[in-house]
Design an enzyme around this catalytic site. Structure first.
Site, PDB file in Angstrom:
ATOM      1  N   LYS A  45      -0.483  11.620   5.409  1.00 25.93           N
ATOM      2  CA  LYS A  45      -0.254  10.495   6.330  1.00 25.93           C
ATOM      3  C   LYS A  45       0.440   9.347   5.596  1.00 25.93           C
ATOM      4  CE  LYS A  45      -3.339   7.449   6.588  1.00 25.93           C
ATOM      5  NZ  LYS A  45      -4.058   6.206   6.668  1.00 25.93           N
TER       6      LYS A  45
ATOM      7  N   LYS B 130       0.840  -1.207   0.000  1.00 26.20           N
ATOM      8  CA  LYS B 130       0.000   0.000   0.000  1.00 26.20           C
ATOM      9  C   LYS B 130       0.880   1.265   0.000  1.00 26.20           C
ATOM     10  CE  LYS B 130      -3.565   2.762   0.588  1.00 26.20           C
ATOM     11  NZ  LYS B 130      -4.553   3.051  -0.437  1.00 26.20           N
TER      12      LYS B 130
HETATM   13  P1  NAD Z   1     -12.852   8.027   8.049  1.00 26.66           P
HETATM   14  O1  NAD Z   1     -12.243   9.042   8.932  1.00 26.66           O
HETATM   15  O2  NAD Z   1     -14.009   8.413   7.179  1.00 26.66           O
HETATM   16  O3  NAD Z   1     -13.335   6.747   8.905  1.00 26.66           O
HETATM   17  C1  NAD Z   1     -12.689   6.300  10.061  1.00 26.66           C
HETATM   18  C2  NAD Z   1     -13.763   6.029  11.114  1.00 26.66           C
HETATM   19  O4  NAD Z   1     -13.131   5.512  12.272  1.00 26.66           O
HETATM   20  C3  NAD Z   1     -14.536   7.283  11.527  1.00 26.66           C
HETATM   21  O5  NAD Z   1     -15.933   7.076  11.316  1.00 26.66           O
HETATM   22  C4  NAD Z   1     -14.187   7.451  12.991  1.00 26.66           C
HETATM   23  O6  NAD Z   1     -15.253   7.962  13.769  1.00 26.66           O
HETATM   24  C5  NAD Z   1     -13.854   6.029  13.383  1.00 26.66           C
HETATM   25  N1  NAD Z   1     -13.014   5.954  14.578  1.00 26.66           N
HETATM   26  C6  NAD Z   1     -11.896   6.656  14.872  1.00 26.66           C
HETATM   27  N2  NAD Z   1     -11.414   6.307  16.070  1.00 26.66           N
HETATM   28  C7  NAD Z   1     -12.240   5.352  16.552  1.00 26.66           C
HETATM   29  C8  NAD Z   1     -12.289   4.609  17.747  1.00 26.66           C
HETATM   30  N3  NAD Z   1     -11.359   4.768  18.704  1.00 26.66           N
HETATM   31  N4  NAD Z   1     -13.293   3.716  17.913  1.00 26.66           N
HETATM   32  C9  NAD Z   1     -14.247   3.553  16.958  1.00 26.66           C
HETATM   33  N5  NAD Z   1     -14.268   4.239  15.812  1.00 26.66           N
HETATM   34  C10 NAD Z   1     -13.280   5.130  15.605  1.00 26.66           C
HETATM   35  O7  NAD Z   1     -11.648   7.443   7.170  1.00 26.66           O
HETATM   36  P2  NAD Z   1     -11.748   6.573   5.828  1.00 26.66           P
HETATM   37  O8  NAD Z   1     -11.658   7.480   4.639  1.00 26.66           O
HETATM   38  O9  NAD Z   1     -12.873   5.598   5.955  1.00 26.66           O
HETATM   39  O10 NAD Z   1     -10.336   5.817   5.894  1.00 26.66           O
HETATM   40  C11 NAD Z   1     -10.123   4.695   6.731  1.00 26.66           C
HETATM   41  C12 NAD Z   1      -8.766   4.089   6.355  1.00 26.66           C
HETATM   42  O11 NAD Z   1      -8.814   3.683   4.969  1.00 26.66           O
HETATM   43  C13 NAD Z   1      -7.601   5.090   6.467  1.00 26.66           C
HETATM   44  O12 NAD Z   1      -6.477   4.420   6.973  1.00 26.66           O
HETATM   45  C14 NAD Z   1      -7.388   5.543   5.032  1.00 26.66           C
HETATM   46  O13 NAD Z   1      -6.053   5.946   4.776  1.00 26.66           O
HETATM   47  C15 NAD Z   1      -7.740   4.280   4.267  1.00 26.66           C
HETATM   48  N6  NAD Z   1      -8.171   4.522   2.884  1.00 26.66           N
HETATM   49  C16 NAD Z   1      -9.049   5.530   2.595  1.00 26.66           C
HETATM   50  C17 NAD Z   1      -9.421   5.745   1.284  1.00 26.66           C
HETATM   51  C18 NAD Z   1     -10.368   6.876   0.929  1.00 26.66           C
HETATM   52  O14 NAD Z   1     -10.500   7.171  -0.269  1.00 26.66           O
HETATM   53  N7  NAD Z   1     -11.053   7.496   1.868  1.00 26.66           N
HETATM   54  C19 NAD Z   1      -8.909   4.938   0.262  1.00 26.66           C
HETATM   55  C20 NAD Z   1      -8.057   3.882   0.583  1.00 26.66           C
HETATM   56  C21 NAD Z   1      -7.681   3.684   1.920  1.00 26.66           C
END
Ligand code: NAD
Length: 296
Positions: A239, A171
């Site tokens: 990040k 990744k």
């Molecule tokens: P996001 O911030 O929308 O979702 C993360 C969720 O985790 C949030 O709803 C938050 O409330 C929850 N959270 C945080 N701390 C918590 C805790 N202690 N207990 C319970 N829930 C908790 O982020 P995302 O865009 O869904 O990304 C998630 C992961 O996927 C990241 O590592 C990101 O780099 C990766 N990612 C994202 C994308 C994208 O396009 N958004 C693409 C590929 C990979």
């Protein structure tokens, strides 16, 4: 049917957990945001009251959290996954985090008889919504076999790339390539516009030759039009560039272009573009030459 605990129901985890519920699995989800819980319940899952409630009875736990501090808190914390799940449970961490942390978690989980995979994804919000994610999986072969039917409910390309942490390394490689291509497409646009050449026409030619790539295919029009609605935010790419550089340090290698791209992404964040799509690297590149849209 698998009993699934799903923690982190955000942009990615929300649609992923909904697909798993639609596939007939019993999904018990938890997120610190109440509206995310309500969405899961509406999609056929169950809203849990906390991490322990989500994972205590689960066969498989999936985490989809922002970064390593949240993964450490949720997995290793006093009322976290390792403290609450049964021995034999499979934990699949699909967050993008440092390979080092994935390896540490696998070691800590092993001591409790809990199996772990790191399985970060590529494909963005659209990939999560369409269940067409690319998933790079690190861990033991037999655990990958257990996970595969679940991963197939959210992704279309699922590849076992090596031992614990290898999914995160792949990744990181993905993110450094994507960042580098955005930086170069931005430079191509700035060069053409500053030279009085129509950038849209120029990029159309590039997209048919050796410089062709998916970012040109998907993003050249929106970049030339300066539409930077996310998408994948600069903040998240910042990040991920940090993860790539940390992985390079861990592997004792020098990645000079990655270092440069990381600084451009960091500049984008400092300039206040953190919430824009990562294609907004174009704004950083323009400003390095003292140019802005107004000058076109
Ligand atoms: P996001 O911030 O929308 O979702 C993360 C969720 O985790 C949030 O709803 C938050 O409330 C929850 N959270 C945080 N701390 C918590 C805790 N202690 N207990 C319970 N829930 C908790 O982020 P995302 O865009 O869904 O990304 C998630 C992961 O996927 C990241 O590592 C990101 O780099 C990766 N990612 C994202 C994308 C994208 O396009 N958004 C693409 C590929 C990979």
């Amino acid at each position: 049917m698998t009993k699934l605990g799903f923690i982190g129901l955000g942009i990615m985890g929300g649609p992923m957990s909904a697909h798993l519920a639609a596939a007939g699995h019993a999904v018990r989800g938890y997120d610190v945001h109440a509206d995310a819980l309500a969405k899961l319940a509406a999609a056929g899952g169950t809203a849990a009251t906390g991490i322990a409630d989500a994972v205590a009875d689960a066969d498989v736990v999936i985490t989809m959290l922002p970064n390593h501090p949240q993964v450490e808190e949720v997995v290793l914390g006093p009322e976290g996954v390792l403290a609450s799940a049964r021995p034999g449970t499979l934990l699949i961490d699909m967050s993008t985090i440092r390979p080092e942390t994935s390896i540490e978690i696998a070691r800590a989980a092993g001591d409790k008889g809990i199996r772990v995979l790191d399985a970060p994804v590529s494909g963005g919000q659209a990939g999560a919504e369409q269940a067409s994610l690319s998933i790079m999986v690190g861990g033991e072969e037999e655990d990958v076999a257990t996970a595969r039917p679940l991963l197939e409910a959210v992704g279309s390309t699922i590849v076992h790339v090596g031992p614990h942490g290898a999914g995160q390394v792949v990744k990181a490689a993905n993110q450094l390539v994507v960042g580098g291509i955005y930086g170069l497409v931005a430079e191509a646009i700035v060069l053409m516009e500053a030279s009085g050449v129509d950038a849209k026409t120029g990029l159309d030619v590039l997209a048919g030759g050796l410089a062709a790539n998916r970012i040109l295919d998907l993003k050249r029009e929106s970049m030339v039009a300066r539409e930077f609605r996310p998408g994948f935010r600069i903040d998240l790419h910042h990040k991920d560039m940090g993860i790539a550089l940390a992985a390079a340090r861990q592997a004792d290698v020098s990645l000079p272009l990655t270092g440069l791209v990381a600084q451009l992404v960091a500049a984008g964040r400092s300039m206040g573009y953190g919430a824009l799509d990562h294609s907004a690297l174009l704004k950083v590149t323009e400003q390095l030459s003292g140019r802005s849209e107004a000058q076109e």
